[in-house]
Write a protein that holds these residues in place. Sequence first.
Motif, mmCIF file in Angstrom:
data_model
loop_
_atom_site.group_PDB
_atom_site.id
_atom_site.type_symbol
_atom_site.label_atom_id
_atom_site.label_comp_id
_atom_site.label_asym_id
_atom_site.label_seq_id
_atom_site.Cartn_x
_atom_site.Cartn_y
_atom_site.Cartn_z
ATOM 1 N N GLY A 108 17.107 49.608 17.873
ATOM 2 C CA GLY A 108 18.215 49.144 17.054
ATOM 3 C C GLY A 108 19.383 48.616 17.857
ATOM 4 O O GLY A 108 19.365 48.561 19.085
ATOM 5 N N GLU A 109 20.415 48.220 17.131
ATOM 6 C CA GLU A 109 21.598 47.626 17.749
ATOM 7 C C GLU A 109 22.320 48.580 18.687
ATOM 8 O O GLU A 109 22.851 48.153 19.701
ATOM 9 C CB GLU A 109 22.551 47.096 16.678
ATOM 10 N N SER A 110 22.358 49.879 18.364
ATOM 11 C CA SER A 110 23.061 50.824 19.234
ATOM 12 C C SER A 110 22.468 50.836 20.633
ATOM 13 O O SER A 110 23.182 51.025 21.619
ATOM 14 C CB SER A 110 23.042 52.233 18.639
ATOM 15 N N SER A 111 21.166 50.597 20.741
ATOM 16 C CA SER A 111 20.510 50.636 22.052
ATOM 17 C C SER A 111 20.959 49.482 22.949
ATOM 18 O O SER A 111 20.866 49.574 24.171
ATOM 19 C CB SER A 111 18.989 50.609 21.890
ATOM 20 N N ARG A 112 21.432 48.419 22.356
ATOM 21 C CA ARG A 112 21.831 47.253 23.141
ATOM 22 C C ARG A 112 23.109 47.490 23.936
ATOM 23 O O ARG A 112 23.449 46.696 24.813
ATOM 24 C CB ARG A 112 21.965 46.035 22.244
ATOM 25 N N ALA A 113 23.815 48.597 23.687
ATOM 26 C CA ALA A 113 24.999 48.946 24.471
ATOM 27 C C ALA A 113 24.607 49.387 25.878
ATOM 28 O O ALA A 113 25.429 49.368 26.784
ATOM 29 C CB ALA A 113 25.799 50.055 23.779
ATOM 30 N N GLY A 114 23.358 49.786 26.054
ATOM 31 C CA GLY A 114 22.849 50.191 27.365
ATOM 32 C C GLY A 114 21.818 49.196 27.859
ATOM 33 O O GLY A 114 21.596 48.151 27.259
ATOM 34 N N TRP A 115 21.148 49.543 28.950
ATOM 35 C CA TRP A 115 20.157 48.619 29.508
ATOM 36 C C TRP A 115 18.724 49.093 29.306
ATOM 37 O O TRP A 115 17.788 48.414 29.725
ATOM 38 C CB TRP A 115 20.439 48.348 30.980
ATOM 39 N N THR A 116 18.513 50.235 28.645
ATOM 40 C CA THR A 116 17.155 50.743 28.449
ATOM 41 C C THR A 116 16.557 50.372 27.102
ATOM 42 O O THR A 116 15.471 50.815 26.769
ATOM 43 C CB THR A 116 17.105 52.282 28.591
ATOM 44 N N SER A 117 17.225 49.561 26.347
ATOM 45 C CA SER A 117 16.760 49.189 25.018
ATOM 46 C C SER A 117 15.354 48.592 25.047
ATOM 47 O O SER A 117 15.017 47.799 25.917
ATOM 48 C CB SER A 117 17.713 48.170 24.394
ATOM 49 N N GLU A 118 14.557 48.994 24.070
ATOM 50 C CA GLU A 118 13.244 48.388 23.847
ATOM 51 C C GLU A 118 13.269 47.537 22.573
ATOM 52 O O GLU A 118 12.225 47.144 22.075
ATOM 53 C CB GLU A 118 12.178 49.480 23.701
ATOM 54 N N ALA A 119 14.465 47.268 22.069
ATOM 55 C CA ALA A 119 14.615 46.592 20.776
ATOM 56 C C ALA A 119 13.962 45.212 20.747
ATOM 57 O O ALA A 119 13.575 44.742 19.679
ATOM 58 C CB ALA A 119 16.093 46.489 20.396
ATOM 59 N N ASP A 120 13.814 44.547 21.893
ATOM 60 C CA ASP A 120 13.160 43.242 21.911
ATOM 61 C C ASP A 120 11.634 43.366 21.956
ATOM 62 O O ASP A 120 10.933 42.382 21.740
ATOM 63 C CB ASP A 120 13.641 42.423 23.114
ATOM 64 N N LEU A 121 11.135 44.558 22.247
ATOM 65 C CA LEU A 121 9.688 44.785 22.345
ATOM 66 C C LEU A 121 9.120 45.507 21.135
ATOM 67 O O LEU A 121 7.968 45.290 20.769
ATOM 68 C CB LEU A 121 9.369 45.629 23.588
ATOM 69 N N LEU A 122 9.931 46.404 20.580
ATOM 70 C CA LEU A 122 9.458 47.281 19.518
ATOM 71 C C LEU A 122 10.527 47.457 18.454
ATOM 72 O O LEU A 122 11.701 47.610 18.764
ATOM 73 C CB LEU A 122 9.110 48.668 20.090
ATOM 74 N N GLU A 123 10.089 47.472 17.211
ATOM 75 C CA GLU A 123 10.970 47.801 16.097
ATOM 76 C C GLU A 123 10.527 49.157 15.556
ATOM 77 O O GLU A 123 9.583 49.761 16.062
ATOM 78 C CB GLU A 123 10.860 46.721 15.025
#
Length: 181
Positions: free
Chosen positions: A33-48
Motif C-alpha cells: 500500500g501507499e504507507s509502504s512507499r514512505a520507506g524503501w522496502t515496499s513491494e507495492a509495485d510487485l504485489l498487491e
Amino acid sequence: MNSSPPSTPPVFRAATEADVPALVALVESAYRGESSRAGWTSEADLLEGQRTDTEGVTEVVRKAGGQVLMLESEGALLACCQLERHDGYAYFGMFAVRPTLQGAGIGRLVLNEAERIARDEWHMGELRMTVITAREELIAWYVRRGYRRTGELSPFPYGDERFGLPTRDDLEFELLVKKLG
C-alpha cells in the motif's frame, strides 16, 4: 506516525500473542500500500493485497523453536523479525521496519541482534533467508552485510492470496546465507 528516531534507546523483546495486531500492522505498512512507499522496502509495485495476516503471524509467534523479535521505544513498535531454529542453521524472515524510520539504522540493528541470537544463544553456524529476486536493492543491502547469494531459487506461491496478489509473472525467491562466528 512519528518519522524521527526515538529519543530513548530502543529495546528488544520476544513477541507474545498480544502483540499480533501490532505486528501485522507493521509488516503490512512496510511492504504494501501507499504507507509502504514512505520507506524503501515496499513491494507495492510487485504485489498487491496482503503481505501477512493475523492467523499467519499468530502461528509464527506460537511456533516452537523460534521467536518473533520486536524492537520498541517509548511503547511503539519500530521493527520486527522472525527467527526459527533448524538443524544447523537459523532462518530469518518477517523482517519489517516502520517505513518512516527506514534508512535510520534500525534495520541493521535488528539484523545484528538476530545474528547475535542465532550465533551466541542458539549456537547456529549460519543464518538463512529468502528474498524476492526482483528486489535487487534489498538483496544488495544484505550482500553488503555479509550475506551470500546462493543461486538457489524457489517459486513464489502464485494463487495463494495469503502472500499477496502478484502484478507480474516472474517472481521467485533466492536463498541468501551468512556464516556466523
